[in-house]
Motif scaffolding. Sequence first.
Motif, PDB file in Angstrom:
ATOM      1  N   TYR A 115       0.839  -1.203   0.000  1.00 42.50           N
ATOM      2  CA  TYR A 115       0.000   0.000   0.000  1.00 42.50           C
ATOM      3  C   TYR A 115       0.873   1.252   0.000  1.00 42.50           C
ATOM      4  N   GLU A 120      -7.320   0.821   5.200  1.00 37.66           N
ATOM      5  CA  GLU A 120      -7.114   1.612   3.985  1.00 37.66           C
ATOM      6  C   GLU A 120      -8.264   2.584   3.721  1.00 37.66           C
ATOM      7  N   GLN A 176       3.820   1.561  -1.146  1.00 40.12           N
ATOM      8  CA  GLN A 176       4.459   1.685  -2.461  1.00 40.12           C
ATOM      9  C   GLN A 176       3.527   2.382  -3.451  1.00 40.12           C
ATOM     10  N   THR A 177       2.225   2.087  -3.399  1.00 43.18           N
ATOM     11  CA  THR A 177       1.278   2.748  -4.308  1.00 43.18           C
ATOM     12  C   THR A 177       1.187   4.248  -4.028  1.00 43.18           C
ATOM     13  N   LYS A 178       1.585   4.663  -2.828  1.00 43.34           N
ATOM     14  CA  LYS A 178       1.564   6.083  -2.442  1.00 43.34           C
ATOM     15  C   LYS A 178       2.933   6.727  -2.607  1.00 43.34           C
ATOM     16  N   ARG A 223       0.338   5.504   5.910  1.00 45.07           N
ATOM     17  CA  ARG A 223       1.255   6.279   5.074  1.00 45.07           C
ATOM     18  C   ARG A 223       2.031   7.316   5.890  1.00 45.07           C
TER      19      ARG A 223
END
Length: 192
Positions: free
Chosen positions: A45, A129, A47-49, A139
């Motif tokens: 997750y 999430e 990494q997607t941010k 994050r």
Amino acid sequence: MRTAPRLGQLLLLAAAGALPAPVDAQEFAVPATARAAIVGDTNAYRQTKGLAPLSESPGANRAAQAYAAYLARTDKTGHHADGRGPVERLRDAGIAFCKFRGENWHQSWTRPNRASVEAAMNKAMRFWEHSPGHERALRSASTEIGVGVAGWQRDGRWVYVAVQVFIDTSCLSGVASTPSLPDRNPARIETP
């Protein structure tokens, strides 16, 4: 009367959470793959941010595991269910960190059959999430994560509790760190 002092003692024990689990409650083994799934999904997750992955902190893992076990055993919920906050639990466990960045916990249960570990961990991740405060911890400007997962069966329910603890250890000597990220919650407690 002898019952009054005994009743008072029982009430004090109950208030302190020191009573044993109910007779019909029983712990069940949760495989290490549960912790690995939470850490892996959290880093995916992040990494997607565009955020760096978190390293596992053995000490924070132990603190998170102890709290997950406590929540599951006592059937309590919340960040202060044991009378302490997450920072106090980390400090009491002797964990060194620069900043506490957040704690996520999730409880789910099924009846009459036990959910798979994968289903329970996926449910926890999806909740975190999609919940603004929990997602902010995912994050956060953390460098390390601690994860604990516990399972109990009680009253015909199969209960999973997952706990994540996010800490920043970048100020500690000898710790390799990634470039510092801005704190998304400057009101967080700083530690010496």
